[in-house]
Design a protein around this motif. Structure first.
Motif, short mmCIF file in Angstrom:
data_model
loop_
_atom_site.label_atom_id
_atom_site.label_comp_id
_atom_site.label_asym_id
_atom_site.label_seq_id
_atom_site.Cartn_x
_atom_site.Cartn_y
_atom_site.Cartn_z
N GLY A 1 -11.64 -42.45 -30.63
CA GLY A 1 -11.02 -42.64 -29.33
C GLY A 1 -9.80 -41.76 -29.16
O GLY A 1 -9.10 -41.45 -30.13
N VAL A 2 -9.57 -41.32 -27.92
CA VAL A 2 -8.41 -40.51 -27.58
C VAL A 2 -7.79 -41.07 -26.31
O VAL A 2 -8.50 -41.36 -25.34
CB VAL A 2 -8.80 -39.03 -27.34
CG1 VAL A 2 -7.58 -38.21 -26.97
CG2 VAL A 2 -9.47 -38.44 -28.57
N ARG A 3 -6.48 -41.25 -26.33
CA ARG A 3 -5.80 -41.79 -25.15
C ARG A 3 -4.52 -41.02 -24.88
O ARG A 3 -3.73 -40.80 -25.79
CB ARG A 3 -5.50 -43.28 -25.35
CG ARG A 3 -4.77 -43.93 -24.17
CD ARG A 3 -4.86 -45.43 -24.27
NE ARG A 3 -4.27 -45.97 -25.48
CZ ARG A 3 -2.98 -46.31 -25.60
NH1 ARG A 3 -2.15 -46.12 -24.60
NH2 ARG A 3 -2.54 -46.83 -26.73
N ARG B 1 -2.89 -40.25 -28.33
CA ARG B 1 -3.17 -41.14 -29.46
C ARG B 1 -4.61 -40.91 -29.91
O ARG B 1 -5.54 -40.89 -29.09
CB ARG B 1 -2.99 -42.60 -29.06
CG ARG B 1 -3.49 -43.58 -30.11
CD ARG B 1 -3.28 -45.01 -29.72
NE ARG B 1 -4.02 -45.91 -30.60
CZ ARG B 1 -3.61 -47.11 -30.98
NH1 ARG B 1 -2.44 -47.56 -30.55
NH2 ARG B 1 -4.34 -47.86 -31.77
N LEU B 2 -4.81 -40.73 -31.21
CA LEU B 2 -6.13 -40.52 -31.78
C LEU B 2 -6.47 -41.75 -32.62
O LEU B 2 -5.78 -42.06 -33.59
CB LEU B 2 -6.15 -39.28 -32.67
CG LEU B 2 -5.53 -38.00 -32.10
CD1 LEU B 2 -5.62 -36.88 -33.13
CD2 LEU B 2 -6.20 -37.60 -30.79
N ASP B 3 -7.53 -42.44 -32.25
CA ASP B 3 -7.98 -43.60 -33.02
C ASP B 3 -9.01 -43.15 -34.05
O ASP B 3 -10.02 -42.53 -33.70
CB ASP B 3 -8.57 -44.66 -32.10
CG ASP B 3 -7.50 -45.28 -31.21
OD1 ASP B 3 -6.44 -45.67 -31.75
OD2 ASP B 3 -7.72 -45.38 -29.99
N ILE B 4 -8.74 -43.48 -35.30
CA ILE B 4 -9.58 -43.02 -36.41
C ILE B 4 -10.41 -44.19 -36.93
O ILE B 4 -9.88 -45.29 -37.16
CB ILE B 4 -8.72 -42.44 -37.54
CG1 ILE B 4 -7.72 -41.42 -36.98
CG2 ILE B 4 -9.59 -41.81 -38.62
CD1 ILE B 4 -8.34 -40.26 -36.25
N ALA B 5 -11.69 -43.97 -37.14
CA ALA B 5 -12.59 -45.02 -37.61
C ALA B 5 -12.21 -45.44 -39.02
O ALA B 5 -11.58 -44.69 -39.77
CB ALA B 5 -14.03 -44.52 -37.58
#
Length: 303
Positions: free
Chosen positions: A3-5, A17-21
């Motif tokens: 995800g990127v926000r 913001r980079l959401d990492i699995a």
């Protein structure tokens, strides 16, 4: 990456913001531990002016984040930097994501936030830096010939008086470690009321070595524009109560005016990200009026 926000509130760079699995449970990393997802923040310099200066700005921020890793300042941890944009679309830096949020709204926590901002800044100024690792010497963000007096002002003499007051050499001072762009937009908070706390200080690209008064002045001007003149005037007092030391009288006035005049004529540079954060009440007439009132309050107290 799952995800990127976009993160709001920035002006000089694009923040995401980079959401990492979750990683494999056998992996060991200090981003979140084996098997846990985590978040990173990607800062990218996109605007032409800042892209040109990105190598110096991002290299400075990377160095400061490394310096702060072993201390008590709640700063992000560096993960990677591509200061020249050799591998990324734009010059970029990746760092850990800090908890909390920017708080710039008018609410019952303004006075408490002011105290916490002052305490945190005093802690920043107390950071011990080996001489060989000191950041660059501070730079002024305006000068007498560059000040733009508002065309609509009804108090031109006040502005000219302020410009004349900074038309001199900087006062002698004891230098320390400066954030240099310390204001509510670069501080994260968690909680509310008695549970309110600073959870992070961000944006270390302007870090410098210089007078504590300059950092205090910048935050005070910002508070005056955000919440009114009394908030701006209260901040230096809170800083001194937190153990910080400031110059007296006209020497302190110099630093306060030097910062305030850099926002002239209408503080539009900072108003845009503030409006994105919900402060749609901060139109040009409001900000210009507050800036003028703040200049008058500074003369009334320190001249």
């Amino acid at each position: 990456m799952v995800g990127v926000r976009e993160l709001k509130g920035g002006w000089t760079s694009r923040m995401r913001r980079l959401d990492i699995a979750p990683a494999n449970s056998n992996d060991n990393n200090d981003n979140g531990g084996g098997g846990e997802g985590y978040a990173l923040v990607l800062r990218s310099f996109v605007k032409p002016f800042y892209r040109r200066h990105a190598p110096g700005l991002l290299a400075r921020e990377a160095g400061v984040l490394r310096l702060l890793e072993s201390g008590s300042i709640p700063a992000a941890r560096l993960r990677a930097v591509d200061a020249a944009g050799e591998h990324c679309e734009h010059p970029s830096l990746v760092m850990t994501h800090l908890p909390g949020s920017v708080r710039v709204r008018e609410d019952g926590d303004v006075a408490r936030r002011t105290v916490l901002l002052a305490r945190q800044l005093a802690a920043v100024h107390a950071v011990a830096v080996p001489e060989q690792e000191r950041p660059r010497t501070w730079q002024a963000w305006t000068s007498p010939e560059r000040v733009q007096i508002p065309a609509t002002t009804k108090r031109p003499l006040l502005w000219h008086r302020a410009v004349e007051a900074i038309d001199r050499d900087a006062p002698p001072h004891r230098a320390c470690f400066l954030h240099r762009d310390y204001h509510p937009g670069n501080v994260l908070f968690t909680g509310n009321g008695e549970h309110l706390a600073v959870s992070g200080v961000v944006d270390w690209v302007e870090t410098s070595w210089g007078p504590a008064d300059l950092d205090v002045a910048h935050c005070a001007t910002t508070l005056a524009l955000l919440h009114g003149v009394p908030a701006g005037m209260a901040f230096p007092d809170a800083y001194e109560q937190a153990g910080g030391t400031l110059a007296a009288g006209e020497e302190h006035l110099y630093w306060r005016l030097l910062d305030a005049l850099a926002f002239a004529p209408d503080a539009e540079k900072v108003a845009t990200p503030w409006r994105e954060l919900g402060r749609t009440d901060l139109g040009t007439p409001v900000l210009t009026g507050r800036l003028e009132d703040y200049l008058q309050a500074l003369f009334d107290r320190y001249a």
